[in-house]
Scaffold this active site. Structure first.
Site, PDB file in Angstrom:
ATOM      1  N   GLY A 129      59.726  76.883  25.373  1.00  0.00           N
ATOM      2  CA  GLY A 129      59.769  75.428  25.526  1.00  0.00           C
ATOM      3  C   GLY A 129      60.214  74.732  24.251  1.00  0.00           C
ATOM      4  N   GLN A 130      60.129  73.401  24.271  1.00  0.00           N
ATOM      5  CA  GLN A 130      60.629  72.621  23.125  1.00  0.00           C
ATOM      6  C   GLN A 130      59.880  72.993  21.837  1.00  0.00           C
ATOM      7  OE1 GLN A 130      59.702  68.474  22.701  1.00  0.00           O
ATOM      8  NE2 GLN A 130      61.535  68.040  21.513  1.00  0.00           N
ATOM      9  N   TYR A 166      48.739  63.667  33.473  1.00  0.00           N
ATOM     10  CA  TYR A 166      48.970  64.299  32.159  1.00  0.00           C
ATOM     11  C   TYR A 166      47.825  63.933  31.210  1.00  0.00           C
ATOM     12  CZ  TYR A 166      51.563  65.522  27.874  1.00  0.00           C
ATOM     13  OH  TYR A 166      51.968  66.070  26.679  1.00  0.00           O
TER      14      TYR A 166
HETATM   15  N1  NAD Z   1      57.104  67.878  23.103  1.00  0.00           N
HETATM   16  C1  NAD Z   1      56.354  66.812  22.892  1.00  0.00           C
HETATM   17  O1  NAD Z   1      56.856  65.763  22.485  1.00  0.00           O
HETATM   18  C2  NAD Z   1      54.859  66.895  23.103  1.00  0.00           C
HETATM   19  C3  NAD Z   1      54.081  65.776  22.783  1.00  0.00           C
HETATM   20  C4  NAD Z   1      52.709  65.833  22.993  1.00  0.00           C
HETATM   21  C5  NAD Z   1      52.120  66.997  23.465  1.00  0.00           C
HETATM   22  N2  NAD Z   1      52.919  68.065  23.776  1.00  0.00           N
HETATM   23  C6  NAD Z   1      52.257  69.261  24.316  1.00  0.00           C
HETATM   24  O2  NAD Z   1      52.686  70.435  23.644  1.00  0.00           O
HETATM   25  C7  NAD Z   1      52.730  71.529  24.564  1.00  0.00           C
HETATM   26  C8  NAD Z   1      54.114  72.143  24.602  1.00  0.00           C
HETATM   27  O3  NAD Z   1      55.033  71.131  24.926  1.00  0.00           O
HETATM   28  P1  NAD Z   1      56.611  71.354  24.997  1.00  0.00           P
HETATM   29  O4  NAD Z   1      57.228  70.055  24.681  1.00  0.00           O
HETATM   30  O5  NAD Z   1      57.004  72.559  24.255  1.00  0.00           O
HETATM   31  O6  NAD Z   1      56.764  71.583  26.566  1.00  0.00           O
HETATM   32  P2  NAD Z   1      57.943  72.300  27.388  1.00  0.00           P
HETATM   33  O7  NAD Z   1      57.924  71.741  28.762  1.00  0.00           O
HETATM   34  O8  NAD Z   1      59.217  72.258  26.604  1.00  0.00           O
HETATM   35  O9  NAD Z   1      57.422  73.809  27.412  1.00  0.00           O
HETATM   36  C9  NAD Z   1      56.335  74.219  28.196  1.00  0.00           C
HETATM   37  C10 NAD Z   1      56.367  75.713  28.295  1.00  0.00           C
HETATM   38  O10 NAD Z   1      55.323  76.132  29.187  1.00  0.00           O
HETATM   39  C11 NAD Z   1      55.823  77.195  29.975  1.00  0.00           C
HETATM   40  N3  NAD Z   1      55.013  77.336  31.188  1.00  0.00           N
HETATM   41  C12 NAD Z   1      55.061  76.593  32.338  1.00  0.00           C
HETATM   42  N4  NAD Z   1      54.177  77.082  33.229  1.00  0.00           N
HETATM   43  C13 NAD Z   1      53.555  78.137  32.649  1.00  0.00           C
HETATM   44  C14 NAD Z   1      52.551  79.056  33.062  1.00  0.00           C
HETATM   45  N5  NAD Z   1      52.021  79.001  34.275  1.00  0.00           N
HETATM   46  N6  NAD Z   1      52.154  80.003  32.177  1.00  0.00           N
HETATM   47  C15 NAD Z   1      52.685  80.102  30.938  1.00  0.00           C
HETATM   48  N7  NAD Z   1      53.665  79.274  30.508  1.00  0.00           N
HETATM   49  C16 NAD Z   1      54.082  78.298  31.344  1.00  0.00           C
HETATM   50  C17 NAD Z   1      57.268  76.825  30.241  1.00  0.00           C
HETATM   51  O11 NAD Z   1      58.021  77.961  30.598  1.00  0.00           O
HETATM   52  C18 NAD Z   1      57.674  76.270  28.861  1.00  0.00           C
HETATM   53  O12 NAD Z   1      58.118  77.327  28.038  1.00  0.00           O
HETATM   54  C19 NAD Z   1      52.260  70.953  25.911  1.00  0.00           C
HETATM   55  O13 NAD Z   1      50.856  71.109  26.020  1.00  0.00           O
HETATM   56  C20 NAD Z   1      52.581  69.483  25.783  1.00  0.00           C
HETATM   57  O14 NAD Z   1      51.785  68.684  26.609  1.00  0.00           O
HETATM   58  C21 NAD Z   1      54.261  68.035  23.613  1.00  0.00           C
END
Ligand code: NAD
Length: 317
Positions: free
Chosen positions: A11-12, A143
């Site tokens: 993911g990101q 969320y």
């Molecule tokens: N990116 C942001 O700006 C941001 C901001 C606040 C909080 N967050 C939190 O950080 C965390 C990661 O965010 P991100 O931006 O990398 O999200 P993303 O959507 O880019 O990545 C999420 C990852 O979770 C994986 N995933 C989905 N279902 C799954 C499962 N059942 N088992 C295992 N993996 C699974 C996906 O394949 C993906 O790699 C999340 O909890 C998100 O809420 C992100």
């Protein structure tokens, strides 16, 4: 941290966190967890071990933890705010049922766990300016509901079972590496792509809407330094406010325009995203993170903009 499992490594955040951890702790000790259909590719795949790690399958997670002698889990599996609003039950299944599975594996195998919370854990009744660490959290999105539950359940496992759970409330993270996965702050990444491609940017968020944002290197630094912090100094555990910048669409547009004078932007407001953005804080007070584990960001809007434009120009050439 000796052996680390990163769940959601493609993911990101995960794609960059896995690389950063490999740089610091050695390639072989960082396992890139993925789900079917989102397998690691290229450098992420080749630079170290990877394993299918679906949070809805506790046996699968336990087997990886045992096989690699994992002592720390970064649990990044989630549906982001906009996607979650369209699939609330799935968001709960991954975010909360999945978290429960991870915490149980951690309890049985003595692992530390980092599961991010978010500025989305706050809601309309939260004080919006300089939002305190400990305050009202009554979010109105699934969320946000799942993020408040994440914080509480993680704290519960620490207090009841001694599981070493720690986390931050991430703001919107901005990066040029992996595109964001469907959040409310995605516009602040998309705008740089439009600027570098020479396209007019159509902004889905209204002028004047302030949200907390952060450049990815600061986000990674926060996630790693909190897990390395001296536990005796931690008064809080799950859900540290961290902050580095807060801006509205016009401010980021102006920051880019100083480097790209021909850049143009118009507004076409997306009501789902706007509604979510309006319920979130304008800015966070991160004094507890600064006091308890010496959190300090490096980037502001100007230095991030210079770095984003330079790196995206090289990437999109
Ligand atoms: N990116 C942001 O700006 C941001 C901001 C606040 C909080 N967050 C939190 O950080 C965390 C990661 O965010 P991100 O931006 O990398 O999200 P993303 O959507 O880019 O990545 C999420 C990852 O979770 C994986 N995933 C989905 N279902 C799954 C499962 N059942 N088992 C295992 N993996 C699974 C996906 O394949 C993906 O790699 C999340 O909890 C998100 O809420 C992100």
């Amino acid at each position: 941290m000796k052996n680390v499992l990163v769940i959601g490594s493609t993911g990101q955040i995960g794609s960059e966190l896995t690389r950063e951890l490999r740089k610091r702790y050695g390639n072989d000790s960082i396992i890139a967890g993925y789900i079917k259909g989102a397998e690691p590719k290229g450098e992420l795949k080749e630079s170290g071990p990877s394993a299918e790690a679906d949070v809805t399958n506790p046996e699968m997670i336990a087997n990886i933890v045992k096989k690699y002698n994992v002592d720390t889990i970064y649990n990044l599996a989630a549906l982001l705010s906009v996607v979650a609003e369209k699939k609330p039950q799935l968001a709960w299944k991954i975010g909360i049922d999945g978290l429960w599975n991870i915490l149980e594996v951690a309890r049985e195998n003595n692992c530390a766990v980092f599961t991010p919370s978010s500025i989305g854990s706050f809601g309309p009744s939260t004080p919006h300016v300089q939002t305190p660490q400990d305050t009202v959290q009554r979010p109105c999105t699934i969320y946000g509901v799942s993020k408040v539950t994440t914080e509480l359940l993680s704290d519960y496992y620490f207090k009841k079972y001694g599981v070493d759970t720690r986390s931050v409330r991430f703001p919107g993270l901005i990066s040029y590496v992996t595109p964001p996965g469907g959040g409310t702050t995605d516009y602040a990444v998309d705008i740089y792509y439009s600027a570098v491609r020479g396209e007019k940017f159509v902004c889905p968020i209204k002028k004047g809407t302030l949200m907390d944002m952060m450049y990815m290197p600061d986000g990674l630094h926060a996630a790693i330094s909190l897990m390395e912090a001296d536990p005796t100094r931690l008064v809080h555990r799950n859900g540290f406010n961290i902050a580095s910048m807060s801006f509205d669409p016009d401010e980021i547009f102006q920051a880019i325009k100083r480097h790209k004078p021909n850049f143009e932007m118009e507004y076409d407001v997306d009501m789902l995203k706007q509604g979510i953005a309006d319920s979130w804080p304008d800015s966070l007070d991160d004094s507890c993170a600064r006091a308890e584990w010496d959190w300090k960001p490096q980037y502001d809007l100007e230095s991030m903009t210079v770095d984003m434009l330079k790196n995206l120009e090289a990437k999109l050439k």
